[in-house]
Motif scaffolding. Structure first.
Motif, PDB file in Angstrom:
ATOM      1  N   LEU A 158      -9.639   7.197   3.620  1.00  0.00           N
ATOM      2  CA  LEU A 158      -8.339   6.558   3.421  1.00  0.00           C
ATOM      3  C   LEU A 158      -8.402   5.085   3.819  1.00  0.00           C
ATOM      4  CD1 LEU A 158      -5.317   6.882   2.721  1.00  0.00           C
ATOM      5  CD2 LEU A 158      -4.957   7.573   5.093  1.00  0.00           C
ATOM      6  N   GLN A 159      -9.037   4.801   4.940  1.00  0.00           N
ATOM      7  CA  GLN A 159      -9.184   3.420   5.394  1.00  0.00           C
ATOM      8  C   GLN A 159      -9.985   2.609   4.384  1.00  0.00           C
ATOM      9  OE1 GLN A 159     -10.626   2.816   9.455  1.00  0.00           O
ATOM     10  NE2 GLN A 159     -11.965   1.212   8.670  1.00  0.00           N
TER      11      GLN A 159
ATOM     12  N   GLN B  10      -1.749   4.876   3.365  1.00  0.00           N
ATOM     13  CA  GLN B  10      -2.630   3.736   3.581  1.00  0.00           C
ATOM     14  C   GLN B  10      -2.005   2.763   4.587  1.00  0.00           C
ATOM     15  OE1 GLN B  10      -3.139   2.344  -0.456  1.00  0.00           O
ATOM     16  NE2 GLN B  10      -5.024   3.518  -0.744  1.00  0.00           N
TER      17      GLN B  10
ATOM     18  N   ARG C 222     -10.312   3.098   1.128  1.00  0.00           N
ATOM     19  CA  ARG C 222      -9.482   2.843  -0.058  1.00  0.00           C
ATOM     20  C   ARG C 222      -8.410   1.792   0.242  1.00  0.00           C
ATOM     21  NH1 ARG C 222      -9.835   8.440  -0.295  1.00  0.00           N
ATOM     22  NH2 ARG C 222      -7.695   8.675   0.446  1.00  0.00           N
ATOM     23  N   ALA C 223      -7.822   1.865   1.434  1.00  0.00           N
ATOM     24  CA  ALA C 223      -6.774   0.909   1.804  1.00  0.00           C
ATOM     25  C   ALA C 223      -7.337  -0.512   1.912  1.00  0.00           C
ATOM     26  CB  ALA C 223      -6.128   1.326   3.122  1.00  0.00           C
TER      27      ALA C 223
ATOM     28  N   LEU D 115       0.848  -1.191   0.000  1.00  0.00           N
ATOM     29  CA  LEU D 115       0.000   0.000   0.000  1.00  0.00           C
ATOM     30  C   LEU D 115       0.884   1.240   0.000  1.00  0.00           C
ATOM     31  CD1 LEU D 115      -2.558  -1.059   2.766  1.00  0.00           C
ATOM     32  CD2 LEU D 115      -2.879  -1.190   0.291  1.00  0.00           C
TER      33      LEU D 115
END
Length: 194
Positions: free
Chosen positions: A177-178, A146, A180-181, A142
Motif C-alpha cells: 500500500l505504501q 493510501q 502504491r501511495a 490519494l
C-alpha cells in the motif's frame, strides 16, 4: 499438532494490556498511564485528519479517551496493541464529525509539518511552507487507505509494524500500500517537487 497458545497479555506491547486489565478492574491510575502513552499518537492522527485544526484534533483526542474509559470493560486482547483501539475510536469520531457537519478541508500546514532545522531565513520558510502545502494537497488526492498509510508512516513516523497494527493489516500489505501511495504521489506532485 497442538494448537498455538494465545500470547500472554502485555507481551510485545510494552505492558499496555496489563494496564488495560488493571483499568478494567477499576484502577484509574492504570488508565491514566494508557492516556499518557497514547494521547500524543491519537492527537497526531486526529490533527492530520482534521487538516491541522489543533482545537478540533484536541477535542477528538480527548473525546476518544472519554469514550475509551466508558468502554474499557468491553475491550479484549486481539493480538494488537491497544493503540489500535484508541485510533479506531478516533477514526470513528472524525468520520462522524466530517459526515455530520459542513466541514471544509483547510490546512494549516505549518502546524502539521515542522520546518527543517536547516531552514535559513524567512524566504526559505515560505518556500518550505509552500512545498509542504503542495505535498499535503497531493496526499488528500490519494484514496483513504493510501492517505492513512502515508499519514501514519511519514507524518507520524510509525514503523511498518505499527502501521500494520493500526490499519489491521499485515506488514506485507502495508508495504505494498505504501509503495502504491508513494508512486501515486510522485505522479501527482508537480515536476519541480518530485
Amino acid at each position: 499438532m497442538p494448537a498455538p497458545q494465545p500470547q500472554p497479555i502485555g507481551d510485545g506491547h510494552d505492558g499496555s494490556w496489563s494496564l488495560v486489565k488493571m483499568a478494567q478492574a477499576g484502577d484509574m491510575k492504570a488508565f491514566g498511564e494508557l492516556f499518557d502513552r497514547y494521547f500524543d499518537m491519537v492527537f497526531r492522527f486526529a490533527l492530520v485528519r482534521m487538516n491541522g485544526d489543533r482545537a478540533q484534533a484536541e477535542d477528538i483526542a480527548q473525546e476518544t479517551f472519554v469514550r475509551a474509559l466508558r468502554r474499557i470493560g468491553s475491550v479484549t486482547y486481539q493480538g494488537r496493541d491497544i493503540g489500535a483501539w484508541f485510533v479506531t475510536i478516533a477514526r470513528n469520531l472524525i468520520f462522524d464529525h466530517v459526515k455530520s457537519s459542513r466541514y471544509r478541508l483547510e490546512h494549516a500546514t505549518d502546524e502539521i509539518v515542522e520546518h527543517s532545522p536547516a531552514t535559513h531565513g524567512p524566504e526559505q520558510q515560505v518556500l518550505d511552507g509552500a512545498t509542504n502545502s503542495e505535498l499535503l494537497r497531493c496526499i488528500r488526492k490519494l484514496n483513504p487507505d493510501q492517505q492513512e498509510c502515508i499519514t501514519l508512516r511519514f507524518l507520524q513516523g510509525l514503523s511498518v509494524a505499527e502501521t500494520a497494527a493500526l490499519m489491521d493489516r499485515n506488514e506485507g500489505a502495508v508495504k505494498a500500500l505504501q509503495h502504491r501511495a508513494v508512486r501515486r504521489l510522485a505522479q501527482l506532485l508537480p515536476e519541480g517537487l518530485r
